[in-house]
Design a protein around this motif. Sequence first.
Motif: not given
Length: 420
Positions: A355-380
């Motif tokens: 997928v193409d995965f776009y995310f944006l929000g406050p820094k804590p939200f983005m930290n969480a989403v970035n960690e989840l995206a990596n955990e779920l193995q979405i290509a960087p």
Amino acid sequence: MLSPEQTAIIKATAPVVGAHARDITEHFYPLMFERYPEVKAFFNQAHQQQGTQRQALANALVAYATHIDQLEKLGDAVGLIAHKHCSLDIQPEHYPIVGECLMAAIGAVLGDAVTAEIADAWGAAYQQLADILIGVEEQLYQGNTQRRGGWRGERQFRITDRVQESDVITSFYLLPCEGETVIDFIPGQYVGVILTIDGQCVRRNYSLSDAPGKAGLRISIKREPGGQVSDFLHSQAQVGDTLTLTAPCGDFVLDTSPGAPQRPLFLVTGGVGITPAMSMLNSCVASGRPITFIHAAIDSRHQAFAEHVHTLAQQHDNLRTFTIHEKPLADDTPDATGFINAAILKDLLPADRNVDFYFLGPKPFMNAVNELANELQIAPSQLHYEFFGPAEILTPASASSASTSSVTTTSASGTEDAPA
């Protein structure tokens, strides 16, 4: 171009400068504002008070020195800086001011350690970077003038409507006072807004929140407690008033070029981070491309564009929506409560994660989403995000307290924390 000897000096002294980079930037900004008060308007003073702008410059200084002989590794960073500079209408004559004060700050902090040879090398290194940025920015300025409805520098717009999107977010509809009204840009871009408040010139960037190619522009702004500009716009800017804008900029954009990959699109936002995602959604929902739109808010009263997104989902089978409320009201019916988590994303993502995965929000939200995206193995390479504010590095949400991974704090894309 730096000589081989100058490059060697930069490489050799980079660790020393890096160790004192924060001290250098702490000295640099007050010095520059004292010598050249006219440039103060180009800098978000909230970032100055928070220290984030100084840390961002320190990080950039270290990165540039470290890669002085591998500048291709700075490509993305150069583009990001150039877009922000263009949104502020930075011109070539501003660069000598920065160079003079930066070299003075280095000398003041490092003292006698800065020999004539070292000073010459760092001066040449700064000029090399300035020349690179000036060249890229000129291309952006020229590109902006070539778009339909495009312009260079400042342009006057009239507020034709203002719409309350939530308890804290208001949309402002803007038409040019003169010239072409239909304006093209790339979904996800932002405009610079220039105001005079209490005799002080201030500049902020706000995401465009509707599709390009329409008559005029729309920006949607969160009223930030104590926010100088957002409070002014919410409380004083009325229909018929004029605003000064710079042309759309930014490289956190949806790739709409011919031949671009048409993978399923995920738009994942928190709070007012929804604004650039609305531009992306409105521009491509009719294409048939599979879209999953995930939005997190405190509750329905803080959720902007809810009715519009719901209507789009009813009209387009390719659009799937998912809403998370941290503290839903009695009559709210979100798809989930609390915070975004791996289970939510795993259920919505395809098994191949292509997928193409776009995310944006406050820094804590983005930290969480970035960690989840990596955990779920979405290509960087398929992750897309941008901080509105001085560029920061996402840190794992687990490194913060449990409360900081909340999705309740609104995104910076329509707040005081804009890239300036």
